[in-house]
Design an enzyme around this catalytic site. Structure first.
Site, PDB file in Angstrom:
ATOM      1  N   LYS A  77      53.660  52.942 -11.800  1.00  0.00           N
ATOM      2  CA  LYS A  77      55.042  52.606 -11.450  1.00  0.00           C
ATOM      3  C   LYS A  77      55.159  51.567 -10.334  1.00  0.00           C
ATOM      4  O   LYS A  77      56.077  50.748 -10.342  1.00  0.00           O
ATOM      5  CB  LYS A  77      55.807  53.873 -11.070  1.00  0.00           C
ATOM      6  CG  LYS A  77      55.996  54.823 -12.232  1.00  0.00           C
ATOM      7  CD  LYS A  77      56.722  56.086 -11.798  1.00  0.00           C
ATOM      8  CE  LYS A  77      56.815  57.066 -12.951  1.00  0.00           C
ATOM      9  NZ  LYS A  77      57.510  58.304 -12.574  1.00  0.00           N
ATOM     10  N   GLY A 140      55.392  55.867  -6.476  1.00  0.00           N
ATOM     11  CA  GLY A 140      56.556  55.326  -7.150  1.00  0.00           C
ATOM     12  C   GLY A 140      57.648  56.334  -7.412  1.00  0.00           C
ATOM     13  O   GLY A 140      58.819  56.104  -7.087  1.00  0.00           O
TER      14      GLY A 140
END
Length: 278
Positions: A77, A140
């Site tokens: 991410k 993330g």
């Protein structure tokens, strides 16, 4: 939602999900059910991608003309934002993306983990507003959840991470944007918080260590996960035996599915209306 998929043909548009590992992901099931329900000739497929291969895989995906976009999950991410051509304001703010759409300008990244997590809590009758929370992780997903918790009106948020500098950096960024929220850098001790959240990948595997000191938990706390498979992580099992209210990881995805579809250019409301009219 129906589980009967439409036939795959040469006209079928393709979506993907990139992860490492990939066995635990539930997004393809839910996205394929949604697209079937809407009568769309699209399908999502899972791709197991190691971190060292992410850039080359994304470069290859750019060349697949029938690909409309892809979902990105652990551990990609944060890395994916460097491979996107444009980012949403939320993705820029969080420093991560979990949905990437092909546009005329290239690949556009957005982040939906935080809004999905908070929506899942609220659907379960847990309102973060005015609460104190402990967040394990600073990657993330944790970044996105921290921002959404702050937007939801959390009173105090303690962030703990194995690499303390990452937690410190996240707290600094959050304080600049949300000056009225009490942000703190924490330790493995989660005591004294109403809401305890695991936003790490610890719990995916049976032999993973706990993401926090479970002996610091008390029965009056709410313990929440972002991991979906296994449904009962070791943390949730421990918390439930202790008498805590537990919140599974799956609702975060359930609340994101329509957002994800919309982020990849699927007008879900129009398709729903058309099917009702038919």
């Amino acid at each position: 939602m129906t589980n009967t998929l439409r036939p795959v043909t040469g006209k079928t548009r393709v979506l993907a999900i990139l992860a490492d590992p990939i066995h635990h992901v539930k997004t393809p099931e839910d996205m394929n059910s949604l697209m079937t329900e809407l009568g769309l000739d699209q399908i999502m497929v899972p791709f197991h991608v190691k971190p060292e291969n992410l850039a080359s895989v994304v470069a290859g995906l750019r060349g697949i003309e029938s690909l409309d976009g892809f979902i990105v999950t652990v551990p990609h991410k944060s890395s994916i934002i460097e491979l996107c051509d444009t980012l949403s304001p939320a993705a820029k703010m969080v420093g991560a993306a979990n949905v990437v759409r092909r546009t005329k300008s290239g690949l556009h990244g957005d982040i939906l983990d935080g809004v999905g997590f908070v929506a899942g809590l609220r659907n379960a009758g847990i309102d973060p507003e005015g609460k104190t929370a402990y967040l394990a992780g600073a990657g993330g997903a944790a970044n996105a959840i921290a921002f959404s918790l702050a937007e939801s009106g959390i009173k105090q948020l303690t962030i703990a991470n194995r690499t303390c500098s990452k937690a410190e950096l996240l707290v600094m960024r959050l304080r600049e944007i949300f000056p009225t929220v009490d942000f703190r850098v924490g330790s493995p001790d989660a005591s004294g918080h109403e809401l305890v959240i695991n936003a790490t990948s610890m719990g995916l595997n049976e032999n993973d260590p706990y993401p926090l000191n479970v002996e610091s938990l008390t029965a009056d706390q709410i313990v929440a996960e972002i991991i979906m498979q296994p449904e009962y992580t070791s943390l949730l099992k421990y918390a439930e035996k202790l008498g805590c209210t537990i919140h599974f990881g799956r609702p975060m995805l359930k609340c994101q599915i329509e957002y994800m579809a919309q982020a990849m250019g699927i007008d879900t409301q129009t398709h729903q209306q058309n099917r009702v009219q038919k």
